[in-house]
Design a protein around this motif. Structure first.
Motif, PDB file in Angstrom:
ATOM      1  N   VAL A 147       0.784  -1.019   0.039  1.00  0.00           N
ATOM      2  CA  VAL A 147       0.052  -0.082   0.004  1.00  0.00           C
ATOM      3  C   VAL A 147       0.915   1.229   0.152  1.00  0.00           C
ATOM      4  O   VAL A 147       0.662   2.260  -0.598  1.00  0.00           O
ATOM      5  CB  VAL A 147      -1.053  -0.081   1.181  1.00  0.00           C
ATOM      6  CG1 VAL A 147      -1.541   1.564   1.298  1.00  0.00           C
ATOM      7  CG2 VAL A 147      -1.932  -1.174   1.008  1.00  0.00           C
ATOM      8  N   THR A 148       1.769   1.258   0.820  1.00  0.00           N
ATOM      9  CA  THR A 148       2.920   2.402   0.758  1.00  0.00           C
ATOM     10  C   THR A 148       3.790   2.495  -0.382  1.00  0.00           C
ATOM     11  O   THR A 148       3.903   3.565  -1.110  1.00  0.00           O
ATOM     12  CB  THR A 148       3.819   2.348   2.232  1.00  0.00           C
ATOM     13  OG1 THR A 148       3.032   2.169   3.241  1.00  0.00           O
ATOM     14  CG2 THR A 148       4.686   3.460   2.286  1.00  0.00           C
ATOM     15  N   GLY A 151       1.772   3.550  -3.185  1.00  0.00           N
ATOM     16  CA  GLY A 151       1.125   5.124  -3.163  1.00  0.00           C
ATOM     17  C   GLY A 151      -0.319   4.975  -3.223  1.00  0.00           C
ATOM     18  O   GLY A 151      -1.197   5.932  -3.587  1.00  0.00           O
ATOM     19  N   VAL A 152      -1.076   3.949  -2.455  1.00  0.00           N
ATOM     20  CA  VAL A 152      -2.675   3.594  -2.480  1.00  0.00           C
ATOM     21  C   VAL A 152      -3.081   4.591  -1.426  1.00  0.00           C
ATOM     22  O   VAL A 152      -2.745   4.204  -0.120  1.00  0.00           O
ATOM     23  CB  VAL A 152      -2.875   2.272  -2.167  1.00  0.00           C
ATOM     24  CG1 VAL A 152      -4.301   2.085  -2.206  1.00  0.00           C
ATOM     25  CG2 VAL A 152      -2.381   1.218  -3.332  1.00  0.00           C
ATOM     26  N   LYS A 153      -3.843   5.399  -1.764  1.00  0.00           N
ATOM     27  CA  LYS A 153      -4.206   6.397  -0.786  1.00  0.00           C
ATOM     28  C   LYS A 153      -5.732   6.469  -0.693  1.00  0.00           C
ATOM     29  O   LYS A 153      -6.347   6.941   0.465  1.00  0.00           O
ATOM     30  CB  LYS A 153      -3.751   7.788  -1.077  1.00  0.00           C
ATOM     31  CG  LYS A 153      -2.270   7.972  -1.152  1.00  0.00           C
ATOM     32  CD  LYS A 153      -1.811   9.328  -1.229  1.00  0.00           C
ATOM     33  CE  LYS A 153      -0.288   9.484  -1.273  1.00  0.00           C
ATOM     34  NZ  LYS A 153       0.279   9.104   0.120  1.00  0.00           N
ATOM     35  N   THR A 154      -6.384   5.989  -1.774  1.00  0.00           N
ATOM     36  CA  THR A 154      -8.070   6.034  -1.728  1.00  0.00           C
ATOM     37  C   THR A 154      -8.285   4.625  -2.077  1.00  0.00           C
ATOM     38  O   THR A 154      -7.863   4.023  -3.269  1.00  0.00           O
ATOM     39  CB  THR A 154      -8.496   7.125  -2.524  1.00  0.00           C
ATOM     40  OG1 THR A 154      -7.868   8.395  -2.374  1.00  0.00           O
ATOM     41  CG2 THR A 154     -10.047   7.153  -2.903  1.00  0.00           C
ATOM     42  N   CYS A 157      -9.053   0.836  -4.995  1.00  0.00           N
ATOM     43  CA  CYS A 157      -7.825   1.306  -5.905  1.00  0.00           C
ATOM     44  C   CYS A 157      -7.670   0.049  -6.713  1.00  0.00           C
ATOM     45  O   CYS A 157      -6.954  -0.979  -6.242  1.00  0.00           O
ATOM     46  CB  CYS A 157      -6.702   1.863  -5.208  1.00  0.00           C
ATOM     47  SG  CYS A 157      -5.222   2.213  -6.289  1.00  0.00           S
ATOM     48  N   SER A 228     -10.193   6.942   2.687  1.00  0.00           N
ATOM     49  CA  SER A 228      -8.794   7.015   2.522  1.00  0.00           C
ATOM     50  C   SER A 228      -8.256   5.884   3.457  1.00  0.00           C
ATOM     51  O   SER A 228      -8.961   5.674   4.680  1.00  0.00           O
ATOM     52  CB  SER A 228      -8.191   8.309   2.793  1.00  0.00           C
ATOM     53  OG  SER A 228      -8.652   9.321   1.852  1.00  0.00           O
ATOM     54  N   ASP A 229      -7.020   5.454   3.411  1.00  0.00           N
ATOM     55  CA  ASP A 229      -6.632   4.613   4.351  1.00  0.00           C
ATOM     56  C   ASP A 229      -6.236   5.154   5.707  1.00  0.00           C
ATOM     57  O   ASP A 229      -5.708   6.499   5.772  1.00  0.00           O
ATOM     58  CB  ASP A 229      -4.907   4.099   3.836  1.00  0.00           C
ATOM     59  CG  ASP A 229      -5.018   3.760   2.262  1.00  0.00           C
ATOM     60  OD1 ASP A 229      -5.850   3.764   1.682  1.00  0.00           O
ATOM     61  OD2 ASP A 229      -4.045   3.278   1.944  1.00  0.00           O
TER      62      ASP A 229
END
Length: 229
Positions: A147-148, A151-154, A157, A228-229
């Motif tokens: 995830v980091t 760049g998974v933020k929303t 995805c 969001s995460d």
């Protein structure tokens, strides 16, 4: 016998001879036609036999059989790699899954987000239709490293991979009209446009399935929007 009677008798005999001759001629004609038809039929049979023995036709037939066999083998190989179904994977399986196939669609999801469930339903419908592409899902809560890293933020995805490289993504529903009631066809068209699946001919049953997908949009979570995460 008077002359008129003799004349009439001769005339009748002549007419009878003419009719008899005509009958014989007709019979000959019928027999001749039957012979011609029989001969034609025999020729057709010979031509068909010659055609079946034609080496070029045999080669075409063999090539077709070989192509069909190759296609079956390809489909089986893809299924063995996890294609044809929408599967949940773990973080430990992630690298092997995305690098093991040329084209991969991975949905980063949260179990409680209803928009993730909507994406799930559509991807599940598309997976068996697009065997060349692998469809998988990864629980974002249980995959913090990727995830980091990605760049998974929303959520939801959906990240698209080619040969193990992330080439594009679908974030939330922003490319699908921003609403929850988009159809499976709409998502399919978006993925075709992004080049991760190939366009297929849609029949009437498929169209019905798309309509059904629209009517049965999942709304089972209390979350009103993507989170969001």
């Amino acid at each position: 016998m008077d002359p008129d009677s003799v004349k009439s008798t001769l005339s009748n005999l002549a007419f009878g001879n003419v009719m008899a001759a005509a009958a014989r001629d007709y019979q000959k004609e019928v027999l001749a036609q039957q012979k011609v038809q029989a001969s034609s039929s025999m020729n057709e049979e010979v031509d068909l036999d010659e055609l079946m023995d034609d080496p070029e036709l045999e080669k075409l037939h063999a090539d077709r059989i070989a192509a069909l066999k190759k296609e079956v083998e390809k489909r089986e190989a893809l299924k063995n790699q996890g294609h044809g179904e929408y599967r949940v994977i773990s973080e430990g399986d992630f690298l092997g899954e995305v690098t093991g196939s040329e084209k991969v669609i991975c949905h980063f999801y949260h179990r409680e987000f209803y928009r993730c469930k909507i994406i799930d339903k559509h991807l599940k419908a598309l997976a068996p239709r697009h065997l060349d592409t692998k469809f998988i899902k990864l629980d974002a809560e249980n995959a913090p490293f990727f995830v980091t890293k990605l760049g998974v933020k929303t959520l939801p995805c959906v990240i698209l991979f080619r040969k193990g490289i992330a080439v594009d993504r679908v974030i939330g529903f922003q490319d699908l009209g921003g609403k929850d009631d988009f159809t499976t066809k709409a998502l399919e068209n978006l993925l075709i446009k992004k080049g991760i699946i190939s366009e297929k001919k849609v029949n009437e049953n498929d169209e019905d399935d798309y309509d059904e997908s629209t009517r049965k949009t999942v709304r089972s979570s209390v979350y009103p929007d993507s989170d969001s995460d």
